[in-house]
Design a protein around this motif. Structure first.
Motif: not given
Length: 407
Positions: A192, A244-245, A248-249, A252, A332, A395
Motif C-alpha cells: 500500500h 493509496w490515501q 481510497k478517497r 468514496q 460503501s 468496508v
C-alpha cells in the motif's frame, strides 16, 4: 458561509429559473433534437464545436454551475450547498438536459481540491468545469481487481520525468478520454505504501487502448497499455508513495456518484418508464384496476419503496458529507444497496415483459424491449464496478460497524 433561506433563497431560485429559461438552446427544446451522444462528456474532440449540447455546456460552465460548489477561483460557482441544491432542482423542474457528465466532476475534481497543489488546481480544475478535458480512471489491472493494492504498473523516477510501464483494465471510455488519473507503483518493496497517484495525457507516446466488447453488445470498457510512457514530474499528485490515501478517497467519491446516478426516474433495465405503468401494459390488470399478478405487484412495490428510502438516505449522506468536508465510509453502504436494488429492478423489467423481454434484435421487438434485456445484462456489473459488493461489505464491517478481522 451565509445562511441562505426564506426570501433570499427564493430570490436566488427566481434568478436561476430566469437564467435557465433565457439560455437553454432553442435546438434542445425540439422533441427531435439531434446532438452527438458523446457531446455530454465534452473533451478535446468538441473544442470549438457548435453542437447544441456543447453550446449549453459552455453557457452553464460560464456561470460555474457545472461545478456549483467549487471555488470561483478555479471557475466553479462558489455557491453554498443550499444554492447548489436550488440549481439542481431548477434543472430538473425545467427538464433541462444535464450540461456535462464527467469523471472529472464526479471523482477527480474533489480529490484535486483536497490533495493537489495550487498549480495543479489552476491547470486542471477550470478545464474540468468547462468540459475541455475528458478523463478516465486507471485503477484495476488484470492481476489487481478487488485487491487493488496489488497493482504492478511501474512508475520510475528518471530525473526530469517519470517513466510508466504496465497495463490497466476495465478503463471506462479510455479510448475516448483525453487524460487518465492513474495509480502506479513507485516502490516495489511495499504494498500500500508503494503506490503513487499520477495524471497521464492519453495522447502521450506509448499509450494504447483496446475496447472490450461486453455481452450487452456495448464496449464502454478498455484495456489500456503503457509502454515507456513519459510524463512530467509535476503530474504527480500528493507525495511519492502517498497515492493509496488518495485512491481510497477517490473511491468514496466514485461510490457516492455511482449510487447517485440511479435517479428516481431511471430504471437499470434500459428504460426510464415507471415499473407500475410498464407492468400494467405487459401483464394487464384485474377488475379493480390493480396489476393482475399479485406476486409481481408486491415485488414491484417493494422495489419502489426500497429506492424511495434509498433516495432519502442519499440526501442525508450528502448533507453529512458537506458538513464533514467529504464522503465517509458510508458510501460503501449506499453503493452496495443500489447495486442490489438496480439488479432487482432490471430483472423485474425483463420478467414483466415475458417473451418480449428476451429480444436481442429484430423487428419483432420494440426498442425499449431490446434496451431492457441489454440493460439487464449490463446491470450484472453493478455489483462489481466501483468496488465489488464483497469489498464494500468488508468496508462496512470494519469502518462503519467497527467489527474485528476474523480470528
Amino acid at each position: 458561509m451565509a445562511d441562505f433561506g426564506g426570501e433570499t433563497l427564493e430570490a436566488f431560485r427566481t434568478e436561476v429559473r430566469d437564467w435557465l429559461e433565457a439560455n437553454y438552446p432553442a435546438e434542445l427544446r425540439k422533441a427531435d433534437a439531434r446532438t452527438d451522444p458523446e457531446a455530454i462528456w465534452g473533451g478535446r474532440a468538441f473544442l470549438g464545436s457548435e453542437d447544441p449540447q456543447i453550446v449549453w455546456m459552455r453557457r452553464v460552465a460560464e456561470r460555474g454551475w457545472t461545478a456549483p460548489t467549487w471555488p470561483a477561483a478555479y471557475g466553479g460557482g462558489g455557491l453554498s450547498p443550499e444554492e447548489a441544491r436550488v440549481v439542481e432542482q431548477e434543472l430538473a423542474r425545467g427538464r433541462y438536459r444535464t450540461p456535462l457528465s464527467s469523471f472529472g466532476l464526479w471523482m477527480l475534481g474533489p480529490v484535486l481540491l483536497e490533495y493537489a497543489n495550487e498549480a495543479q488546481k489552476l491547470e486542471h480544475l477550470p478545464r474540468i468545469i468547462r468540459g475541455e478535458a475528458r478523463w478516465c480512471q486507471g485503477y484495476s489491472e488484470p492481476g489487481a481487481g478487488s485487491d487493488l493494492a496489488s497493482l504492478q504498473t511501474r512508475c520510475e523516477d528518471k530525473g526530469d520525468h517519470w517513466l510508466i510501464n504496465g497495463q490497466k483494465i476495465w478503463t471506462s471510455y479510455a479510448n475516448k478520454a483525453d487524460w487518465c488519473f492513474c495509480l502506479v507503483r513507485t516502490d516495489t518493496s511495499r504494498k500500500h505504501e508503494g503506490i503513487s497517484f499520477v495524471l497521464i495525457d492519453m495522447k502521450s507516446p506509448g499509450v494504447e487502448t483496446r475496447p472490450i466488447q461486453l455481452i450487452s453488445g456495448e464496449s464502454p470498457f478498455c484495456e489500456t497499455f503503457f509502454t515507456d510512457v513519459k510524463i512530467p514530474k509535476e503530474n504527480l499528485v500528493g507525495q511519492v508513495n502517498g497515492g493509496w490515501q488518495i485512491a481510497k478517497r477517490l473511491l468514496q467519491y466514485e461510490r457516492q456518484n455511482i449510487s447517485g446516478g440511479f435517479g428516481p426516474g431511471e430504471s437499470a433495465g434500459g428504460t426510464a418508464s415507471d415499473l407500475g405503468v410498464m407492468a400494467r401494459n405487459y401483464v394487464g390488470t384485474d377488475e379493480t384496476g390493480a396489476l393482475s399478478d399479485p406476486d409481481l405487484r408486491t415485488r414491484i412495490t417493494r422495489n419502489k419503496m426500497d429506492f424511495d428510502c434509498f433516495y432519502k438516505t442519499i440526501r442525508r449522506i450528502e448533507a453529512e458529507a458537506k458538513a464533514s468536508n467529504g464522503p465517509s465510509a458510508a458510501t460503501s453502504i449506499i453503493k452496495y444497496a443500489v447495486a442490489s436494488f438496480a439488479q432487482e429492478r432490471s430483472e423485474l423489467v425483463v420478467e414483466m415483459m415475458g417473451s418480449q423481454g428476451l429480444g436481442w434484435t429484430g423487428e419483432d421487438y420494440a426498442p425499449q424491449e431490446i434496451g431492457a434485456v441489454r440493460g439487464w445484462l449490463r446491470a450484472k456489473a453493478n455489483s462489481i464496478e466501483g468496488g465489488s459488493s464483497e469489498v464494500n461489505l468488508n468496508v462496512i464491517s470494519k469502518r462503519v460497524l467497527g467489527l474485528p478481522d476474523p480470528a
